[in-house]
Design a protein around this motif. Structure first.
Motif, PDB file in Angstrom:
ATOM      1  N   UNK A  57       0.827  -1.207   0.000  1.00 20.93           N
ATOM      2  CA  UNK A  57       0.000   0.000   0.000  1.00 20.93           C
ATOM      3  C   UNK A  57       0.864   1.260   0.000  1.00 20.93           C
ATOM      4  N   UNK A  58       2.007   1.205   0.663  1.00 17.06           N
ATOM      5  CA  UNK A  58       2.909   2.362   0.683  1.00 17.06           C
ATOM      6  C   UNK A  58       3.549   2.560  -0.686  1.00 17.06           C
ATOM      7  N   UNK A  59       3.859   1.464  -1.364  1.00 17.37           N
ATOM      8  CA  UNK A  59       4.407   1.577  -2.715  1.00 17.37           C
ATOM      9  C   UNK A  59       3.386   2.208  -3.660  1.00 17.37           C
ATOM     10  N   UNK A  60       2.124   1.827  -3.499  1.00 19.09           N
ATOM     11  CA  UNK A  60       1.067   2.413  -4.314  1.00 19.09           C
ATOM     12  C   UNK A  60       0.920   3.902  -4.014  1.00 19.09           C
ATOM     13  N   UNK A  61       0.992   4.263  -2.732  1.00 19.84           N
ATOM     14  CA  UNK A  61       0.902   5.679  -2.360  1.00 19.84           C
ATOM     15  C   UNK A  61       2.073   6.459  -2.930  1.00 19.84           C
ATOM     16  N   UNK A  62       3.258   5.844  -2.948  1.00 19.10           N
ATOM     17  CA  UNK A  62       4.434   6.512  -3.522  1.00 19.10           C
ATOM     18  C   UNK A  62       4.252   6.696  -5.029  1.00 19.10           C
ATOM     19  N   UNK A  63       3.673   5.689  -5.709  1.00 18.80           N
ATOM     20  CA  UNK A  63       3.422   5.816  -7.144  1.00 18.80           C
ATOM     21  C   UNK A  63       2.445   6.956  -7.414  1.00 18.80           C
ATOM     22  N   UNK A  64       1.415   7.080  -6.570  1.00 19.96           N
ATOM     23  CA  UNK A  64       0.470   8.186  -6.723  1.00 19.96           C
ATOM     24  C   UNK A  64       1.175   9.523  -6.511  1.00 19.96           C
ATOM     25  N   UNK A  65       2.077   9.569  -5.536  1.00 23.48           N
ATOM     26  CA  UNK A  65       2.846  10.787  -5.264  1.00 23.48           C
ATOM     27  C   UNK A  65       3.730  11.132  -6.466  1.00 23.48           C
ATOM     28  N   UNK A  66       4.391  10.123  -7.008  1.00 19.60           N
ATOM     29  CA  UNK A  66       5.263  10.357  -8.158  1.00 19.60           C
ATOM     30  C   UNK A  66       4.469  10.879  -9.348  1.00 19.60           C
ATOM     31  N   UNK A  67       3.280  10.328  -9.550  1.00 22.36           N
ATOM     32  CA  UNK A  67       2.428  10.760 -10.647  1.00 22.36           C
ATOM     33  C   UNK A  67       1.964  12.201 -10.437  1.00 22.36           C
ATOM     34  N   UNK A  68       1.739  12.581  -9.187  1.00 24.37           N
ATOM     35  CA  UNK A  68       1.205  13.915  -8.895  1.00 24.37           C
ATOM     36  C   UNK A  68       2.252  15.014  -8.980  1.00 24.37           C
ATOM     37  N   UNK A  69       3.519  14.716  -8.706  1.00 28.04           N
ATOM     38  CA  UNK A  69       4.508  15.791  -8.599  1.00 28.04           C
ATOM     39  C   UNK A  69       5.564  15.809  -9.692  1.00 28.04           C
ATOM     40  N   UNK A  73       9.898  11.389 -17.935  1.00 28.61           N
ATOM     41  CA  UNK A  73      10.815  11.652 -19.044  1.00 28.61           C
ATOM     42  C   UNK A  73      10.754  10.567 -20.113  1.00 28.61           C
ATOM     43  N   UNK A  74      10.076   9.457 -19.825  1.00 33.73           N
ATOM     44  CA  UNK A  74       9.949   8.379 -20.804  1.00 33.73           C
ATOM     45  C   UNK A  74       8.791   8.638 -21.764  1.00 33.73           C
ATOM     46  N   UNK A  75       7.609   8.938 -21.209  1.00 35.48           N
ATOM     47  CA  UNK A  75       6.422   9.115 -22.058  1.00 35.48           C
ATOM     48  C   UNK A  75       5.939  10.570 -22.105  1.00 35.48           C
ATOM     49  N   UNK A  76       6.649  11.456 -21.428  1.00 34.37           N
ATOM     50  CA  UNK A  76       6.359  12.897 -21.435  1.00 34.37           C
ATOM     51  C   UNK A  76       5.010  13.242 -20.804  1.00 34.37           C
ATOM     52  N   UNK A  77       4.535  12.429 -19.875  1.00 33.05           N
ATOM     53  CA  UNK A  77       3.286  12.730 -19.178  1.00 33.05           C
ATOM     54  C   UNK A  77       3.524  13.828 -18.152  1.00 33.05           C
ATOM     55  N   UNK A  78       2.610  14.764 -18.088  1.00 30.19           N
ATOM     56  CA  UNK A  78       2.715  15.881 -17.151  1.00 30.19           C
ATOM     57  C   UNK A  78       2.283  15.436 -15.757  1.00 30.19           C
ATOM     58  N   UNK A  79       2.665  16.195 -14.722  1.00 25.66           N
ATOM     59  CA  UNK A  79       2.198  15.854 -13.371  1.00 25.66           C
ATOM     60  C   UNK A  79       0.675  15.787 -13.332  1.00 25.66           C
TER      61      UNK A  79
END
Length: 106
Positions: A57-69, A73-79
């Motif tokens: 669950x913490x890894x999932x929360x970290x992934x959400x954090x990474x996506x938000x902030x 650089x691989x797919x050029x998706x914005x925060x």
């Protein structure tokens, strides 16, 4: 007996071999409620020593954090936008996005 105090700092040669904490430890664990910086605990409240990895669950929360902030650089998706494959289909969060998030958290 030596003259140095009992609380002498650990030599750098010993400290270099210690494992680096997982970057997911920068967020609170939603499963075991471990505070940022603390290791995850078991159901009985003991520190998890079998694995240094955080709860899933913490890894999932970290992934959400990474996506938000961080930008990917691989797919050029914005925060705030999920990662995607070149054909536009959804992809799991790329490692480069985690690296970018580490830089923004520091």
């Amino acid at each position: 007996m030596t003259d140095r105090p009992r609380s002498a700092p650990m030599p750098a040669s010993l400290r270099a071999g210690r494992p680096v904490p997982h970057p997911a430890r920068t967020v609170r664990c939603p499963h075991c409620a471990a505070a940022p910086g603390d290791r995850c605990t078991t159901r009985t409240g003991r520190t998890r020593i079998q694995r240094l990895d955080p709860c899933d669950a913490r890894l999932t929360a970290w992934a959400d954090h990474a996506t938000a902030v961080a930008c990917c650089t691989t797919c050029q998706s914005a925060p705030g936008y999920d990662c995607h494959h070149p054909d536009g289909t959804p992809a799991p969060v790329h490692d480069s996005r985690y690296d970018e998030a580490k830089g923004t958290a520091a």
